[in-house]
Design an enzyme around this catalytic site. Structure first.
Site, short mmCIF file in Angstrom:
data_model
loop_
_atom_site.label_atom_id
_atom_site.label_comp_id
_atom_site.label_asym_id
_atom_site.label_seq_id
_atom_site.Cartn_x
_atom_site.Cartn_y
_atom_site.Cartn_z
N CYS A 99 0.82 -1.13 0.14
CA CYS A 99 -0.07 -0.21 0.03
C CYS A 99 1.13 1.09 -0.10
O CYS A 99 1.51 1.42 0.99
CB CYS A 99 -0.89 0.00 1.08
N CYS A 102 -0.21 4.05 2.51
CA CYS A 102 -0.37 3.86 4.17
C CYS A 102 0.04 2.30 4.24
O CYS A 102 1.01 1.82 4.10
CB CYS A 102 -1.72 4.37 4.84
N SER A 103 -1.23 1.69 4.68
CA SER A 103 -0.84 0.32 5.07
C SER A 103 -2.20 -0.60 4.93
O SER A 103 -2.28 -1.77 5.70
CB SER A 103 -0.42 0.13 6.58
N CYS A 104 -2.85 -0.36 3.90
CA CYS A 104 -3.95 -1.10 3.57
C CYS A 104 -3.80 -2.51 3.19
O CYS A 104 -2.82 -3.00 2.51
CB CYS A 104 -4.81 -0.56 2.31
#
Ligand code: FE
Length: 192
Positions: A99, A102-104
């Site tokens: 991602c 961010c950190s999906c």
């Protein structure tokens, strides 16, 4: 609410504090959710999906067509797994997931993301130099394999169907599932 903030952890903490302050959720409820993802929901859910795909071509076709619906057949899904797309590694193509913003991550399928998945270095370098990142994970691919990087977001979260390891032709779905690692479903590893 955007999931793509510069400081997602700070923002999460702020929202958590506000929810507790307003009496909308208790700290115990939050701890329970975190505990569930730390201890009860791990990458084995995704591994079961992969093992089924390896052994059932019709399931694999459904998985590639609509992963969320196909995984529901195995009762895999839930939190941030509402829109999962499965991409299949082949002899010609290797897929990796990041991602970049961010950190999906599909928590309901793979459990908690590893800390490096949230690292800005991984997120930016995986796009610019995926093979260098793979090498750091100890993953070497033949030069003629195309590497594709998929950018997960709050709308679509990707998972990789790794290639079935050689020599496992006789193994059953239940025997295969433990061979499937978290990193192979993110695409930073291949299965030997
Ligand atoms: Fe994200």
């Amino acid at each position: 609410m955007s999931q793509h903030d510069e400081f997602p952890e700070l923002r999460t903490k702020a929202i958590e504090s506000l929810l507790i302050e307003k009496g909308l959720i208790t700290e115990e409820a939050i701890d329970k959710i975190v505990d569930t993802y730390e201890h009860d929901i791990g990458p084995m859910r995704g591994a079961r999906v992969v093992a089924r795909a390896w052994t059932d071509p019709e399931f694999k076709a459904r998985l590639l067509d609509d992963a969320t619906a196909a995984m529901a057949e195995l009762e895999v899904g839930g939190f941030v797994a509402e829109a999962v797309v499965a991409v299949e590694n082949t002899e010609q193509v290797h897929n990796m997931v990041a991602c970049t913003l961010c950190s999906c991550y599909p928590w309901g399928v793979l459990g908690l993301p590893p800390s490096w998945y949230k690292d800005p270095a991984y997120r930016s370098r995986v796009v610019r130099e995926p093979r260098a990142v793979l090498a750091e994970f100890g993953t070497e691919l033949p030069a003629d394999v195309e590497v594709r990087v998929w950018d997960s977001s709050s709308e679509v979260r990707y998972m990789v169907i790794p290639r079935r390891p050689p020599g496992t032709e006789e193994m059953t779905e239940d025997e295969l599932a433990p061979l499937v690692t978290r990193d192979s479903m993110i695409g930073t590893a291949v299965l030997a």
